[in-house]
Scaffold this motif. Structure first.
Motif, PDB file in Angstrom:
ATOM      1  N   TRP A 153      -1.830   1.215  -4.695  1.00 51.76           N
ATOM      2  CA  TRP A 153      -1.194  -0.033  -4.265  1.00 51.76           C
ATOM      3  C   TRP A 153      -0.428  -0.665  -5.417  1.00 51.76           C
ATOM      4  O   TRP A 153      -0.663  -0.388  -6.583  1.00 51.76           O
ATOM      5  CB  TRP A 153      -2.209  -1.022  -3.684  1.00 51.76           C
ATOM      6  N   GLN A 157       0.876  -1.173   0.000  1.00 52.46           N
ATOM      7  CA  GLN A 157       0.000   0.000   0.000  1.00 52.46           C
ATOM      8  C   GLN A 157       0.911   1.218   0.000  1.00 52.46           C
ATOM      9  O   GLN A 157       1.472   1.593   1.014  1.00 52.46           O
ATOM     10  CB  GLN A 157      -0.917  -0.016   1.225  1.00 52.46           C
ATOM     11  N   THR A 165       0.297   4.548  -1.010  1.00 50.93           N
ATOM     12  CA  THR A 165      -0.385   5.664  -0.344  1.00 50.93           C
ATOM     13  C   THR A 165      -1.767   5.154   0.042  1.00 50.93           C
ATOM     14  O   THR A 165      -2.088   3.986  -0.164  1.00 50.93           O
ATOM     15  CB  THR A 165      -0.537   6.891  -1.279  1.00 50.93           C
ATOM     16  N   ARG A 166      -2.587   6.032   0.575  1.00 51.54           N
ATOM     17  CA  ARG A 166      -3.950   5.626   0.947  1.00 51.54           C
ATOM     18  C   ARG A 166      -4.726   5.096  -0.261  1.00 51.54           C
ATOM     19  O   ARG A 166      -5.568   4.224  -0.128  1.00 51.54           O
ATOM     20  CB  ARG A 166      -4.676   6.821   1.569  1.00 51.54           C
ATOM     21  N   TYR A 167      -4.445   5.605  -1.446  1.00 54.69           N
ATOM     22  CA  TYR A 167      -5.215   5.277  -2.638  1.00 54.69           C
ATOM     23  C   TYR A 167      -4.462   4.423  -3.673  1.00 54.69           C
ATOM     24  O   TYR A 167      -5.077   3.935  -4.606  1.00 54.69           O
ATOM     25  CB  TYR A 167      -5.695   6.565  -3.311  1.00 54.69           C
TER      26      TYR A 167
END
Length: 105
Positions: free
Chosen positions: A71, A65, A67-69
């Motif tokens: 992968w 992962q 960043t948060r958005y």
């Protein structure tokens, strides 16, 4: 060049297409190892001798992962397809490394 290397005559021409539809069922799972890193696995099977003989795919590896958005998955992928109808045969078996990016939104 490839035709010459494989010994395929210049007068041999093959063209056309074939399509078919099969039911497919699958499963997938993920196990978190550490906050940004997970193990993943995916598998599906289809065909069931309705249109093609057998078709299945298996993927597995690590997911990061970033960043948060965003992968990234890296691992191994295997695909097998067995189709034969009206003199046309497609027996495909592919295996190799897998790298894919994705967005969660």
């Amino acid at each position: 060049i490839l035709r010459l290397a494989l010994g395929i005559p210049d007068n041999l021409k093959v063209s056309g297409s074939r399509g078919w539809v099969d039911p497919v069922v699958g499963v997938k799972g993920k196990v978190h190892l550490w906050k940004p890193i997970s193990l993943f696995a995916k598998a599906d099977v289809g065909g069931f001798d309705l249109n093609s003989g057998t078709a299945y795919a298996i993927n597995g590896g690590l997911e990061f992962q970033i960043t948060r958005y965003i992968w990234l998955q890296t691992g191994w992928s295997y695909l097998k397809n067995d189709y034969s109808s009206d003199g046309f045969t497609n027996n495909t078996e592919l295996s190799g490394p897998l790298v894919q990016f994705g967005l969660n939104f």
